[in-house]
Design an enzyme around this catalytic site. Structure first.
Site, PDB file in Angstrom:
ATOM      1  N   GLU B 315       0.841  -1.192   0.000  1.00 62.03           N
ATOM      2  CA  GLU B 315       0.000   0.000   0.000  1.00 62.03           C
ATOM      3  C   GLU B 315       0.876   1.242   0.000  1.00 62.03           C
ATOM      4  O   GLU B 315       0.614   2.201   0.732  1.00 62.03           O
ATOM      5  CB  GLU B 315      -0.926   0.024   1.230  1.00 62.03           C
ATOM      6  CG  GLU B 315      -1.892  -1.140   1.291  1.00 62.03           C
ATOM      7  CD  GLU B 315      -3.046  -0.886   2.249  1.00 62.03           C
ATOM      8  OE1 GLU B 315      -4.192  -1.151   1.860  1.00 62.03           O
ATOM      9  OE2 GLU B 315      -2.805  -0.423   3.385  1.00 62.03           O
ATOM     10  N   CYS B 399     -10.980   2.610   6.079  1.00 61.55           N
ATOM     11  CA  CYS B 399     -10.330   3.877   6.403  1.00 61.55           C
ATOM     12  C   CYS B 399     -10.722   5.006   5.460  1.00 61.55           C
ATOM     13  O   CYS B 399     -10.846   6.155   5.871  1.00 61.55           O
ATOM     14  CB  CYS B 399      -8.812   3.708   6.397  1.00 61.55           C
ATOM     15  SG  CYS B 399      -8.186   2.890   4.923  1.00 61.55           S
TER      16      CYS B 399
END
Lengths: 638, 638
Positions: B315, B399
């Site tokens: 990520e 998130c």
């Protein structure tokens, strides 16, 4: 050609030439075989020796020792033996033969009283034989040993390894099959199937063909054997290796398979056996599955180099038209496996749809796997590189080096094939071959500078007192060729009406000394990919004859993606005798994006314009043999 | 600009406008905030509720129950509270406020007597608090709850959550630090550092700034805390999560870091705190590190959309110039984090190098993360799609949705910033703002159709009886703008000599009713990437003002990679009031590769030629709001 058609009862109509009967006197493949013999084979023995692969056969490893024998070490040794056998068939070498004999003795010594032969399960994991066929390669190793045994017997007449392997196979046959008390298993990595066909043909024993057929037929049956054995190991049954049984083409019975899936080498070895069996047992269902699989492969999943299997994740296939260039996996072994499959299909159905692909693989995606000096190897064959991808001396998983070695050693069998009244010339190469057309011995002297030139002269030789013999000489007109001319004994022969399934069929009463000349026009050609291959949109690849070309940084500077070929720029071929062992290069005018000097910024208002540059392309197989740098097959156009 | 320069003692020269003091009356951001309020906030509450995130706070979960509270569930709830607070600050909503109050009560009830507040470690893993700071997000969750508490207190004056969090932080401060018996730990996912700075500023308590500074200073020190705690857990110390501590920017002390590495969101949150602290404590070493990191990011690792972190694997970041388009990860949260970092740096060093990037992120790579109707979200923001990438209603790791919601809710603070004698207009947007320039209250009415038009009118309001006040009005001249015109009270003012660090500095004695007009030329522009970004070679992106454009299949048909823009083709902008909520589109003539119809074959001799077509490009942020299909930012040129 895009779609295969089905046939009725298939049979093996052609037999490939015997390796020992095709001699490469000089030229492209003679060079490859010489390097293979002088550099690659000794290196492989050295590597097998120093990594412990050979000494492991002494069964001296004990718990606690370092370097435990790995489950598939035998396969590397076996492929070295097989490669050595092909080399010995063409080129006597007592010291090499003696080395092989020593290894064969070790193999014989490692065989257990019941016939079993696998070092890992004998010394590292005793008592665990055949408990994990899915992942542990026991039958796979047996397959490579079988191929080695047949090749070595054929090359030298020494039957010791063949005896060892027949004993092993006879033992295997007592364990697997539909009979009561037997395991209904098969290997997670296909290989033994095609090896058993070879063994059956060589020994003329039907029982080996029957075992091959069992393994192929059982594959993908339900309840699923890989789940059964997993439960027996105390595991919870879950989707198999890499998520599902498709990884090893065991997701459904093979006759129902029509989509090329999973691990690419596994797939090719299975399909090769399917093609073999289709011809041997006259199984139209197997051939039909091969047709569907072939069409899926060549219409959706084949790199222009003959590379297959784009993904490193599963060493294999993904979805249609997913052919990324820089991240291409395209394992050397997978392209080699495709050569085998194409060869077997062309024995059942002589058709250039198969041999065109075979030729593409041979001149591009397979031999890219070995350096020109025969000492370094690619496992992965991308079509584009930033300059960090280089051949290595060896691999922990060392399947590719001995595989390319055995393919080069046996390449003679790909050149010719014969039937009862036909002689097929699949490939053009400087050779002298002794072939049997039906009962007639025919000597073929082929003189050519192929692959650098398309002029080919074939001189036929028949035993002097024999009368002329009627058979069909079938000459492949390659798919890349737009203009071919034929002369028989100096007289032009029109090809019109003679070309069927990609071969010019010349039926005649052939006599000793007859000369056939073929002239295949070999201009530089730009190739485009269909729009669905998004990575290649707006790009072309350069091809000349069977060779795919690439740009390398050493010839063209870095930032190769800045180069574009104007649509009408002329490209010319030129033979360079001192470059890369002697290759044809392609040269021409191109453009490079050029503009104000960049500062440190990543982006700016577009200010670049094309600037004229010269480019030079070299055959793809020969890249990464000079200064390290970028490489690119698909070049921007326009 | 490519290279940052260092300064001497840094300080926080500007304060961003307060969220509650910037009202978007109409226009682009008013639309975003309305959708955020009416659709996104209720959806997020619904998701937090139905997935168990809110009820988990009741601490009723018991071993054996399904759906155990996850280690970072609190962070989702916290970001929803924070987003709700920003919305309430601008727009009263008693029912939303009541919902927040209920959740705050649950949070207060979940707090343990010693101040600890994390459901997972209270009910699922009791006794394991603070045993795995590297992976388990306890301090990260605390950070988001702190930000929520400050925002909610600021918006509503309700200090209950603030009290809860101060108690929690006071407890945390007893555990961590250099003192004897304390852990020298810090969080594997940065966030609490920037949150503690916020808390310190809001409560004016130095101890919270000190704790922030400790966490930042300790990061990457040796012996390495993450190894120490791993050993304490009984693990063998090995390279950390995803291979090394660089994943969470703990590979070396922060002042020695100069290369942007690891998980992109983690990186941005850390760098934000570093910029904050540099200004708060006058730490030139921290600012110097920020400069090096900023330069590395914007010169090597920034997508043209403001997206960052190309790789799904971590990520996060890979190597310089590795900016693949189709496989771009470019997490929504990472672009939001970059907005925060740029904002904080611009407070210390007012410079359009930061606010240009901030603007790019705001209009492109952040808000692409939410659909126009506010109901679906991208976690991943590629710059090219085959048509399979679509926004989703929620994520297991959720998130991004509340993060984009809080960013949109607080976007007002990005528009203006003030110092003791300066008023910076960072962004152009239809707003009415109440600002403090030093001790002077200044009302700014900004009227503009930005981002669709570059004409901006600012009307200054000072309390009626006040005399004219001398301060510098600093107007950002965007990096994309090649021609700007300024008028003050109707009179043209030359910009020459007034533009410094990317801002036009207009020093004057300003009086009530003064009018400043800025006219930013906003033509369509083609942007090119530097040659090292190989994926974009031979391609251009279309930009107009702050907006990056893309082609979508719904407007242009499929196979978008077949489209190319001739170098000289004219492109024009047109406002479409009924398209995508009202956007400017770009239209023009282009070409499509066209040729003989393809059969089933993958490759053929190049036969395609360009055919004239019309194209329409839409703003990138608005893609995937109509019929599903392909999308492409970087279009082939030539």
């Amino acid at each position: 050609m895009a779609t295969s058609t089905s046939t009725s009862t298939p049979s093996r109509r052609l037999r490939s030439a015997e390796v020992s009967k095709v001699r490469f006197d000089s030229g492209f493949w003679a060079d490859r075989q010489r390097v293979n013999r002088e550099a690659t084979l000794p290196i492989q023995y050295f590597q097998c020796k120093t990594t412990g692969r050979i000494d492991a056969l002494k069964l001296e490893w004990k718990q606690g020792d370092p370097n435990p024998p790995h489950i598939f070490w035998e396969s590397d040794v076996a492929k070295w033996i097989e490669a050595a056998a092909y080399s010995l068939a063409a080129h006597k070498d007592p010291s090499l033969e003696s080395l092989v004999d020593q290894v064969v003795d070790l193999l014989a010594g490692a065989q257990q009283p019941d016939g079993y032969l696998n070092v890992h399960y004998t010394v590292v994991n005793p008592g665990k034989r055949w408990t994990n066929l899915r992942d542990c390669h026991e039958l796979y190793c047996a397959g490579h040993l079988i191929e080695a045994a047949v090749a070595y017997d054929e090359a030298t007449g020494k039957g010791k390894l063949l005896g060892v392997m027949c004993k092993y196979v006879d033992y295997i046959a007592t364990l697997f099959g539909p009979g009561e008390g037997r395991k209904r298993g098969y290997c997670g990595h296909e290989e033994i199937e095609l090896a058993l066909v070879k063994l059956a043909r060589w020994t003329k024993q039907q029982k080996y063909m029957d075992l091959a057929r069992y393994f192929v037929d059982e594959r993908g049956a339900t309840p699923h054997y890989f789940d059964i054995e997993a439960v027996a190991r105390g595991e919870t049954v879950k989707p198999g290796h890499y998520g599902n049984h498709a990884y090893c083409q065991a997701h459904k019975p093979v006759r129902e398979q029509g989509e090329v899936v999973g691990h690419a080498v596994r797939a090719m070895y299975l399909y090769t056996a399917m093609a073999d069996l289709a011809g041997e047992i006259g199984d139209a269902g197997l051939l039909k599955a091969c047709h569907a699989l072939w069409d899926d492969l060549v219409n959706h999943k084949l790199y222009i180099t003959g590379g297959i299997g784009p993904s490193a994740h599963n060493e294999g296939f993904t979805t249609a038209f997913d052919l990324p260039n820089e991240s291409a996996y395209a394992e050397t072994c997978a392209a080699i496996g495709l050569v085998f499959w194409a060869q077997r299909l062309a024995q059942v159905e002589p058709d250039s749809r198969y041999t065109d692909v075979l030729e593409t693989c041979l001149y591009n995606g397979t031999i890219s796997g070995v350096s020109l000096d025969g000492k370094k190897f690619f496992y992965v064959n991308p079509l584009e590189s930033r300059g960090k991808h280089h051949r290595q001396e060896w691999f922990g998983c060392a399947c590719c080096p001995p595989n390319i070695s055995r393919m080069i050693g046996a390449v003679g069998e790909q050149v010719y094939a014969t039937g009862k009244d036909s002689l097929y010339v699949h490939l053009y190469a400087q050779t002298t071959a002794e072939l049997m057309v039906g009962e007639t011995a025919v000597r073929v002297e082929q003189r050519t500078e192929y692959p650098w030139d398309g002029k080919v002269t074939l001189k036929l030789g028949l035993a002097a007192p024999a009368p002329p013999v009627r058979f069909t000489l079938a000459l492949r007109i390659p798919g890349w060729c737009r203009s071919a001319k034929l002369r028989v004994n100096g007289r032009a022969v029109a090809l019109k009406g003679k070309v069927k399934n990609g071969y010019a069929h010349v039926k005649a009463k052939w006599a000793d000394g007859d000369v056939v000349q073929l002239d295949l026009a070999m201009p530089v050609e730009r190739v485009e990919a269909r729009p669905e291959v998004r990575m290649d949109a707006g790009r072309v690849a350069l091809r000349r004859g069977p060779m795919i070309y690439c740009l390398e940084q050493v010839d063209n500077g870095g930032a190769l993606n800045e180069v574009s070929l104007p649509r009408k720029a002329k490209l010319t071929a030129k033979f360079e005798p001192r470059l890369l062992g002697g290759v044809c290069v392609i040269e021409g005018k191109a453009e490079r994006r050029s503009g104000p000097k960049w500062g440190g910024e990543l982006y700016r208002a577009a200010a670049s314009r094309p600037r004229a540059v010269k480019i030079r392309a070299v055959p793809y197989f020969a890249w990464d043999n000079r200064a390290a740098g970028e490489m690119m097959v698909w070049v921007r156009e326009g």
